[in-house]
Design an enzyme around this catalytic site. Structure first.
Site, PDB file in Angstrom:
ATOM      1  N   HIS A 179       0.896  -1.537  -0.150  1.00 29.54           N
ATOM      2  CA  HIS A 179       0.175   0.020  -0.107  1.00 29.54           C
ATOM      3  C   HIS A 179       0.983   1.191  -0.020  1.00 29.54           C
ATOM      4  O   HIS A 179       0.345   2.547   0.061  1.00 29.54           O
ATOM      5  CB  HIS A 179      -1.250   0.180   1.444  1.00 29.54           C
ATOM      6  CG  HIS A 179      -0.185   0.026   2.599  1.00 29.54           C
ATOM      7  ND1 HIS A 179      -0.239  -0.852   3.318  1.00 29.54           N
ATOM      8  CD2 HIS A 179      -0.240   1.222   3.007  1.00 29.54           C
ATOM      9  CE1 HIS A 179       0.551  -0.020   4.734  1.00 29.54           C
ATOM     10  NE2 HIS A 179       0.209   1.365   4.333  1.00 29.54           N
ATOM     11  N   ASP A 227       0.445  -7.216   1.815  1.00 26.63           N
ATOM     12  CA  ASP A 227       0.871  -6.298   1.279  1.00 26.63           C
ATOM     13  C   ASP A 227       2.463  -5.876   1.758  1.00 26.63           C
ATOM     14  O   ASP A 227       3.164  -5.367   2.659  1.00 26.63           O
ATOM     15  CB  ASP A 227      -0.288  -5.299   3.282  1.00 26.63           C
ATOM     16  CG  ASP A 227       0.391  -3.921   3.259  1.00 26.63           C
ATOM     17  OD1 ASP A 227       0.069  -3.290   2.133  1.00 26.63           O
ATOM     18  OD2 ASP A 227       0.071  -3.574   3.718  1.00 26.63           O
ATOM     19  N   SER A 254       4.701   2.474   7.896  1.00 23.87           N
ATOM     20  CA  SER A 254       5.075   1.371   7.113  1.00 23.87           C
ATOM     21  C   SER A 254       6.281   1.470   6.447  1.00 23.87           C
ATOM     22  O   SER A 254       6.432   1.729   5.543  1.00 23.87           O
ATOM     23  CB  SER A 254       3.061   1.479   6.145  1.00 23.87           C
ATOM     24  OG  SER A 254       2.265   1.138   7.087  1.00 23.87           O
TER      25      SER A 254
END
Length: 329
Positions: free
Chosen positions: A144, A170, A245
């Site tokens: 993402h 992911d 992230s």
């Protein structure tokens, strides 16, 4: 670039945090605000009511209703919405929201005014984290983080190619061609980590708000499963924020045991349960990350996690392989 089949990983109460620190032109992204001050500082456009009754469960119904809200916000020309009510029952989900034009979008933690991308061109730039996993310049991050990138840059070395992306886990693999051979992260060998084990997370959260350098947080592993008992993830108490992230999660020897990916959204949980959760973050497990790298033929390094090192020593080494990822949309 190969893109694997997408399967939803996260429940509605989980907030993806990879690219949320970017400054985006008004109208190019829709955000849900949790800051009531939008009523004073933004232009009120109107109130909308949406419902979803076709999902297989209450979580699917909520997601469907919120997606309908986002679509309506875009149709009305707004860029921000504030949930007034969110109700669910056995027949569906019902949402009422106020629509605003704020001229700013992105993370609720950042209220900076909309700013052109640093290149001066139309579009936006968001940031995440990543880390070297091979001496050939392969970089592991979250899918993402690079999902909508027109160009990926890793300062100060330049652009990076998206080699592969697995949305189901992911994860994304980048290739950064640099003159000097990078120092890669090392994966934990032998027995996997267990609940209660200490972890160190390093990344580049909240760029433009806090220090521009890498930040280090610590915690423990709370559970070896993520939302809905998803065994691809583990739960930890180490705080992570927008921009974290894709950063490495390290054990007490400095070896990789996961990839930081998400945190529980406290505002959604508070709205649905009346309780505010604290220090609930998630990471993709090292086993899933290694399987992804194996599928791509990446040669990574593995070592036993012994002996344990002081946190400051782990952080010093991790700064050599942890990177800031810039996504230009």
């Amino acid at each position: 670039m190969r893109i694997f089949a997408f399967v939803g990983v996260f429940a509605s109460v989980v907030s993806l945090i990879g690219c949320a620190t970017g400054l985006t032109r008004a109208g190019s992204m829709i955000r849900e605000s949790t800051d009531l001050s939008v009523r004073n500082r933004c232009e009120f456009i109107g109130t909308i009511d949406e419902s979803e009754r076709m999902g297989a469960g209450q979580g699917d119904n909520r997601r469907g209703a919120l997606n309908r809200v986002r679509n309506r916000v875009a149709e009305l020309g707004g860029d921000t919405f504030l949930i007034v009510s969110l109700d669910t029952d056995n027949s569906g989900a019902y949402v009422q929201a106020e629509v605003y034009g704020c001229g700013t979008v992105g993370s609720s933690a950042s209220h900076a005014p909309a700013t052109p991308a640093p290149s001066g061109r139309e579009g936006s730039m968001t940031t995440g984290s990543g880390f070297y996993v091979s001496r050939s310049g392969h970089v592991l991050t979250n899918a993402h983080v690079v999902e909508q990138c027109r160009e990926v840059r890793i300062p100060p070395t330049g652009t990076a190619e998206i080699v592969a992306r697995d949305d189901a886990s992911d994860l994304a693999l980048l290739k950064n061609d640099i003159a000097n051979q990078p120092i890669p992260a090392i994966f934990r060998g032998g027995r996997g980590v267990q609940p209660g084990a200490g972890v160190v997370v390093i990344g580049f959260p909240l760029q433009g708000i806090i220090s521009s350098g890498p930040s280090v947080t610590t915690g423990i592993i709370s559970s070896l499963a993520g939302p809905s008992n998803d065994r691809r993830l583990f739960q930890m108490t180490a705080p992570i924020h927008p921009g974290s992230s894709g950063g490495p999660v390290l054990d007490d020897a400095g070896n990789v045991v996961g990839v930081a990916t998400a945190k529980l959204d406290p505002f959604v949980v508070a709205r649905e349960t009346g309780d505010i959760p604290q220090n609930i973050s998630f990471a993709v497990s090292a086993g899933i990350a290694r399987a992804f790298l194996d599928a791509e033929g990446v040669r990574y390094e593995i070592l036993p996690s012994d002996p344990a090192l002081p946190t400051e020593n782990i952080a010093t080494r991790a700064r050599q392989f942890t990177l800031r990822i810039e996504c230009r949309e």
